[in-house]
Design a protein around this motif. Structure first.
Motif, PDB file in Angstrom:
ATOM      1  N   ARG A 104       0.870  -1.240  -0.031  1.00 58.00           N
ATOM      2  CA  ARG A 104      -0.154  -0.007  -0.017  1.00 58.00           C
ATOM      3  C   ARG A 104       0.779   1.423  -0.069  1.00 58.00           C
ATOM      4  O   ARG A 104       0.376   2.163   0.515  1.00 58.00           O
ATOM      5  N   MET A 105       1.869   1.389  -0.589  1.00 59.14           N
ATOM      6  CA  MET A 105       2.791   2.461  -0.808  1.00 59.14           C
ATOM      7  C   MET A 105       1.899   3.414  -1.799  1.00 59.14           C
ATOM      8  O   MET A 105       1.657   2.942  -2.857  1.00 59.14           O
ATOM      9  N   PHE A 106       1.879   4.746  -1.119  1.00 62.40           N
ATOM     10  CA  PHE A 106       0.947   5.634  -2.138  1.00 62.40           C
ATOM     11  C   PHE A 106       1.645   7.110  -1.421  1.00 62.40           C
ATOM     12  O   PHE A 106       1.574   7.527  -0.523  1.00 62.40           O
ATOM     13  N   VAL A 107       1.764   7.974  -2.601  1.00 64.93           N
ATOM     14  CA  VAL A 107       1.609   9.201  -2.190  1.00 64.93           C
ATOM     15  C   VAL A 107       0.713  10.092  -3.297  1.00 64.93           C
ATOM     16  O   VAL A 107       0.592   9.635  -4.160  1.00 64.93           O
ATOM     17  N   LYS A 108      -0.127  10.942  -2.591  1.00 63.88           N
ATOM     18  CA  LYS A 108      -1.237  12.019  -3.205  1.00 63.88           C
ATOM     19  C   LYS A 108      -0.527  12.525  -4.572  1.00 63.88           C
ATOM     20  O   LYS A 108       0.746  13.067  -4.272  1.00 63.88           O
ATOM     21  N   ALA A 114      11.059   2.066 -11.045  1.00 61.18           N
ATOM     22  CA  ALA A 114      12.419   3.044 -11.035  1.00 61.18           C
ATOM     23  C   ALA A 114      12.340   3.403  -9.449  1.00 61.18           C
ATOM     24  O   ALA A 114      13.739   3.430  -9.165  1.00 61.18           O
ATOM     25  N   PHE A 115      11.491   3.694  -8.794  1.00 62.75           N
ATOM     26  CA  PHE A 115      11.867   4.332  -7.376  1.00 62.75           C
ATOM     27  C   PHE A 115      12.256   3.120  -6.826  1.00 62.75           C
ATOM     28  O   PHE A 115      13.235   3.403  -5.639  1.00 62.75           O
ATOM     29  N   TYR A 116      11.786   1.911  -6.683  1.00 67.05           N
ATOM     30  CA  TYR A 116      12.290   0.841  -5.899  1.00 67.05           C
ATOM     31  C   TYR A 116      13.579   0.400  -6.255  1.00 67.05           C
ATOM     32  O   TYR A 116      14.301  -0.182  -5.405  1.00 67.05           O
ATOM     33  N   GLU A 117      13.745   0.456  -7.454  1.00 63.02           N
ATOM     34  CA  GLU A 117      15.133  -0.053  -8.004  1.00 63.02           C
ATOM     35  C   GLU A 117      16.063   1.213  -7.467  1.00 63.02           C
ATOM     36  O   GLU A 117      17.270   0.880  -6.729  1.00 63.02           O
ATOM     37  N   LYS A 118      15.743   2.534  -7.231  1.00 65.00           N
ATOM     38  CA  LYS A 118      16.703   3.389  -6.818  1.00 65.00           C
ATOM     39  C   LYS A 118      16.836   3.165  -5.245  1.00 65.00           C
ATOM     40  O   LYS A 118      18.035   3.687  -4.865  1.00 65.00           O
ATOM     41  N   GLU A 171       1.340 -12.511 -14.928  1.00 68.46           N
ATOM     42  CA  GLU A 171       2.007 -11.807 -16.097  1.00 68.46           C
ATOM     43  C   GLU A 171       2.226 -10.124 -15.644  1.00 68.46           C
ATOM     44  O   GLU A 171       3.096  -9.517 -16.260  1.00 68.46           O
ATOM     45  N   THR A 172       1.279  -9.451 -15.238  1.00 67.87           N
ATOM     46  CA  THR A 172       1.429  -8.137 -14.907  1.00 67.87           C
ATOM     47  C   THR A 172       1.979  -7.781 -13.662  1.00 67.87           C
ATOM     48  O   THR A 172       2.136  -6.418 -13.215  1.00 67.87           O
ATOM     49  N   SER A 173       2.396  -8.587 -12.978  1.00 65.16           N
ATOM     50  CA  SER A 173       3.159  -8.335 -11.651  1.00 65.16           C
ATOM     51  C   SER A 173       4.561  -8.566 -11.539  1.00 65.16           C
ATOM     52  O   SER A 173       5.210  -9.139 -12.341  1.00 65.16           O
ATOM     53  N   VAL A 174       5.412  -7.365 -10.921  1.00 61.80           N
ATOM     54  CA  VAL A 174       6.767  -7.429 -10.721  1.00 61.80           C
ATOM     55  C   VAL A 174       7.100  -7.422  -9.285  1.00 61.80           C
ATOM     56  O   VAL A 174       6.613  -6.675  -8.725  1.00 61.80           O
ATOM     57  N   CYS A 175       7.893  -8.392  -9.147  1.00 57.82           N
ATOM     58  CA  CYS A 175       8.321  -8.386  -7.561  1.00 57.82           C
ATOM     59  C   CYS A 175       9.905  -8.053  -7.183  1.00 57.82           C
ATOM     60  O   CYS A 175      10.647  -8.113  -8.211  1.00 57.82           O
ATOM     61  N   ILE A 207      10.202  -7.776   0.882  1.00 55.68           N
ATOM     62  CA  ILE A 207       9.691  -8.105  -0.698  1.00 55.68           C
ATOM     63  C   ILE A 207       8.596  -7.011  -0.960  1.00 55.68           C
ATOM     64  O   ILE A 207       7.937  -6.533   0.161  1.00 55.68           O
ATOM     65  N   LEU A 208       8.173  -6.973  -2.101  1.00 51.96           N
ATOM     66  CA  LEU A 208       7.033  -6.313  -2.593  1.00 51.96           C
ATOM     67  C   LEU A 208       6.595  -6.570  -3.824  1.00 51.96           C
ATOM     68  O   LEU A 208       7.510  -7.077  -4.639  1.00 51.96           O
ATOM     69  N   GLU A 209       5.624  -6.132  -4.351  1.00 57.19           N
ATOM     70  CA  GLU A 209       5.083  -6.324  -5.723  1.00 57.19           C
ATOM     71  C   GLU A 209       4.409  -5.283  -6.037  1.00 57.19           C
ATOM     72  O   GLU A 209       3.756  -4.202  -5.572  1.00 57.19           O
ATOM     73  N   THR A 210       4.554  -4.914  -7.403  1.00 53.57           N
ATOM     74  CA  THR A 210       3.955  -3.704  -8.124  1.00 53.57           C
ATOM     75  C   THR A 210       3.634  -4.174  -9.416  1.00 53.57           C
ATOM     76  O   THR A 210       3.950  -5.385  -9.930  1.00 53.57           O
ATOM     77  N   ALA A 211       2.831  -3.319 -10.296  1.00 51.04           N
ATOM     78  CA  ALA A 211       2.571  -3.735 -11.568  1.00 51.04           C
ATOM     79  C   ALA A 211       3.647  -3.406 -12.561  1.00 51.04           C
ATOM     80  O   ALA A 211       4.126  -2.407 -12.476  1.00 51.04           O
ATOM     81  N   ASN A 212       3.615  -4.154 -13.801  1.00 51.24           N
ATOM     82  CA  ASN A 212       4.528  -3.921 -14.701  1.00 51.24           C
ATOM     83  C   ASN A 212       4.279  -2.712 -15.451  1.00 51.24           C
ATOM     84  O   ASN A 212       5.322  -2.112 -16.148  1.00 51.24           O
TER      85      ASN A 212
END
Length: 153
Positions: A79-83, A124-128, A144-148, A112-117
């Protein structure tokens, strides 16, 4: 223009600001992914968590994140989110850092975490932030739409 006051608070899922921010996140995801998001909604049930972080800008809720236990060593960031109007000001980094510090305090050695492709900014944020792509885990295996991602804490 006066400087913005940023506050990071540890709280729990029943904090009224968390469902408010989570609803904004859900709306944004449904706008972007439509019916596909319905499949993911069941993986985002976080009502009983006591590991929630909320970021405030000038005392107004502006972003959130949380983590939950996967096993004794691994926390899952959720649930990572910024307005929209508060993005690109370091809030997400502050939220994620606080979640990682808290998870380490709780004895976790990795996150660990999951986001959409299609969430290119999130990827880019998580890689940074030092996260590396890992094989899809748990409910995301075969999606297929998930990237972990994963990171040692």
């Amino acid at each position: 223009m006066p400087a913005k006051s940023i506050t990071i608070k540890r709280t729990e899922a029943n904090d009224p600001d968390f469902p408010y921010l989570a609803a904004l996140l859900n709306h944004e995801l449904h706008e972007k992914y439509g019916e596909l998001q319905v499949v993911y909604d069941k993986f985002n049930q976080i009502s009983n968590l006591d590991t929630v972080v909320i970021a405030y800008v000038n005392d107004a809720p502006a972003g959130c994140g949380c983590f939950k236990r996967i096993d004794k060593n691994t926390a899952e960031i959720k649930r990572m989110f910024v307005k929209t109007g508060e993005r690109n000001q370091g809030l997400a980094s502050s939220i994620l850092n606080e979640l990682e510090v808290w998870a380490k305090e709780e004895g976790y050695s990795s996150a660990i975490l999951e986001t959409a492709n299609k969430q290119l900014e999130a990827i880019a944020f998580y890689e940074k932030q030092g996260y590396e792509m890992i094989p899809n885990y748990g409910p995301y295996v075969g999606m297929e739409t998930s990237v972990c991602f994963g990171k040692k804490l």
